[in-house]
Every structure is written in C-alpha cells, then in structure tokens.
Enzyme design. Structure first.
Site, short mmCIF file in Angstrom:
data_model
loop_
_atom_site.label_atom_id
_atom_site.label_comp_id
_atom_site.label_asym_id
_atom_site.label_seq_id
_atom_site.Cartn_x
_atom_site.Cartn_y
_atom_site.Cartn_z
CG HIS A 12 -0.28 0.06 2.53
ND1 HIS A 12 -0.79 -0.57 3.65
CD2 HIS A 12 0.87 0.66 2.93
CE1 HIS A 12 0.03 -0.33 4.67
NE2 HIS A 12 1.04 0.40 4.26
CG HIS A 59 -0.11 3.97 7.99
ND1 HIS A 59 -1.08 3.45 7.17
CD2 HIS A 59 0.99 3.21 7.78
CE1 HIS A 59 -0.58 2.42 6.48
NE2 HIS A 59 0.66 2.26 6.85
CG HIS A 193 8.01 -1.56 4.22
ND1 HIS A 193 7.10 -2.58 4.38
CD2 HIS A 193 7.33 -0.42 4.56
CE1 HIS A 193 5.94 -2.08 4.79
NE2 HIS A 193 6.05 -0.78 4.92
CD GLU A 240 2.53 -1.85 6.64
OE1 GLU A 240 2.35 -0.70 7.03
OE2 GLU A 240 2.80 -2.11 5.45
C1 DHB Z 1 6.23 3.69 3.15
C2 DHB Z 1 5.62 2.43 3.21
C3 DHB Z 1 4.52 2.20 4.03
O1 DHB Z 1 3.91 1.00 4.19
C4 DHB Z 1 3.95 3.23 4.73
O2 DHB Z 1 2.83 2.99 5.41
C5 DHB Z 1 4.56 4.51 4.70
C6 DHB Z 1 5.68 4.71 3.91
C7 DHB Z 1 7.40 3.95 2.30
O3 DHB Z 1 7.83 3.07 1.55
O4 DHB Z 1 7.91 5.07 2.32
FE FE Z 2 2.25 1.03 5.84
#
Ligand code: DHB
Ligand code: FE
Length: 280
Positions: A12, A59, A193, A240
C-alpha cells in the site's frame, strides 16, 4: 447467501498513491510497477464484486496513539479519504455496507474475536492505495467496501495465527449472510520494508518470495511464524504482512487458483508484492 469468491493481496506504499494522483505513472521509475498491475485491473473489471472486505492498517490517521484497537470493523455508510503525509488523496469517498459489516461483527464477536465497532472513521493510504492499484481512477469506486483496520503499528500486535483464525471466522460470518452477495477479501500492506533506524531501507526479496509461495500453498504453517521473524527478516514495517493471513484464512480449504502474482522492487522504501487468489 453471500460468498467469498476471491482474495487480493497488495502492498500500500503511499508514494504509489502520490504517483497516481500527480500523473507520474508513466515515468521510468514507476512504469514497471504500474504495468505489473494492468492484468490485475483487467481481472478486476471482469470480477468486480459487490463488496470488498478490506483488511488494512491505519497509520495514526483515524486512530492516534491514544486509542489503538487491535481489530476494528467499519460499520458506517461511508468513509472519507484522509492521510497523514501527503494530505487527503483526491479519490472518491468509500461507500460501506453497514448491514453486512454489522452481521460480520455480530458473528465474529460471538465467535470470541473482540472487534472494535467503528461508526465514523477516515481512511488513509493503507486502504485507498490498494483501491487505486486495482481500480485506477474512477469517478466512484465500483463496489462497497468494509474497512477492517488491524493494529500493526503499536506493540503488541496480533499474531499471524490469530489473524489466520480470524479469517476463518470472517469466512463463516460471510457465508451466513442472507443475501447473494459476491464478496472479496483483501489483505494489504507489506512486503519487506523498514522506515526507521540503522536498517532503514531494508528489503529482503528471498523472504518476500517465500512468503508468497507459502501464502498460496501452506498458509496454516505460515501463520505460525513468530513476530520476531517478520521483524528480523522483513524489517519493522514488514510486520504488516500478518494482515495477509486474515484474507488467506477466509478462503476455502481447497487450493486456490492463482489468477495473478507480481513482485517488484523498489517502490519508495518498500518491496511491492501482489497476489490474486480465486476460490475454486
Ligand atoms: C512507506 C511504506 C509504508 O507501508 C507506509 O505505510 C509509509 C511509507 C514507504 O515506503 O515510504
Ligand atoms: Fe504502511
């Protein structure tokens, strides 16, 4: 009766929403990513459901750190786009399905899963970016959406096993709704991530690809993976991915048909993973 026909899984990344909204999808950085979703958009056109049960994480947009529900279900008529970073996206208001949402809440809570009932809520990139990836930029979203936020932001977060079992309970709840609705369940967020600290920027493609394999073929074993393994291998925000287990748990016990599989790095700080699984 209502029935779950398919599940959709996708990252997302908020920058994907910004790329769409600012007309940058054809730029060299973004083009391969959006091309990867073209077959999915075609599948979606041919398989638009009546309702999407959309599992995502907020978030700190709708819920500040003052109150953080572990599992919440959006029972309102509609949900307005809002966002914490780039501002509210210029996307349509999300129309809910209060009758089905209330029925699922009733059934799942009686099945011993404690949901927070939400009658007013804004929705952030966690929900709107997956809609944009699958539907593009319509005037109105072509179906109803039941938002289902899961806490993966503030520890303790729910285990993969509990998420998987909750999916099973959602499956029973949908199957006992007395209207012939075509329902999809979506699991969103991930893949690997990490946005903070010395490991910021971490991507682990081997982990991600194994996760996709296991989600398709052996989700029950995958559901036993402990949190620490997600965080160690997939980064702090890789957690996540437990939300994908809710969607997978809601699928039939028979092996699904893989209608689409796609993986791409990079998108902002995130590895992008995507699956469409059809019930057979
Ligand atoms: C990023 C990824 C995410 O899942 C998020 O909620 C906010 C930022 C990113 O890749 O910068
Ligand atoms: Fe996220």
């Amino acid at each position: 009766m209502a029935r779950i026909t398919a599940s959709v899984y996708t990252s997302h990344v908020p920058a994907i929403g910004a790329a769409i909204d600012l007309g940058k999808t054809a730029e060299p950085y973004w083009q391969p990513l959006f091309e990867g979703y073209e077959p999915s958009k075609a599948w979606m056109k041919a398989n638009t459901p009546d309702v999407i049960f959309l599992v995502y994480n907020d978030h700190a947009t709708a819920f500040s750190l003052e109150i953080v529900p572990t599992f919440a279900i959006g029972c309102a008529d509609e949900f307005r786009p809002a966002d914490e970073g780039y501002g509210a996206r210029p996307v349509p208001v999300v129309k809910g399905h209060p009758a089905l949402a209330s029925h699922i809440a009733q059934s799942v809570i009686q099945d011993d899963f404690d949901l927070t009932i939400v009658n007013k809520m804004d929705v952030d990139h966690g929900l709107t970016v997956p809609l944009s990836l699958m539907f593009g930029q319509p005037e109105a979203w072509p179906c109803r959406v039941i938002p289902f936020p899961v806490n993966v932001v503030l520890y303790p977060v729910p285990s993969g096993r509990r998420c998987f079992q909750l999916g099973r309970a959602i499956r029973e709840a949908v199957a006992s709704f007395d209207e012939p609705l075509n329902v999809q369940i979506w699991g969103t967020g991930g893949m690997s991530h990490q946005l903070q600290g010395p490991r910021a920027g971490l991507i682990n493609s081997a982990f991600d690809k194994a996760f996709l394999d296991d989600l398709i073929a052996d989700p029950e074993t995958l559901s036993k993976k402990p949190h620490i393994e997600y965080v160690r291998e997939a980064g702090s925000e890789g957690i996540e991915l437990v939300m994908w287990l809710i969607a997978r748990g809601a699928m039939s016990d028979t092996p699904p048909r893989v209608a689409r599989r796609f993986y791409h790095v990079p998108a902002s700080n995130t590895a992008v993973g995507h699956l469409i699984l059809e019930n057979t």
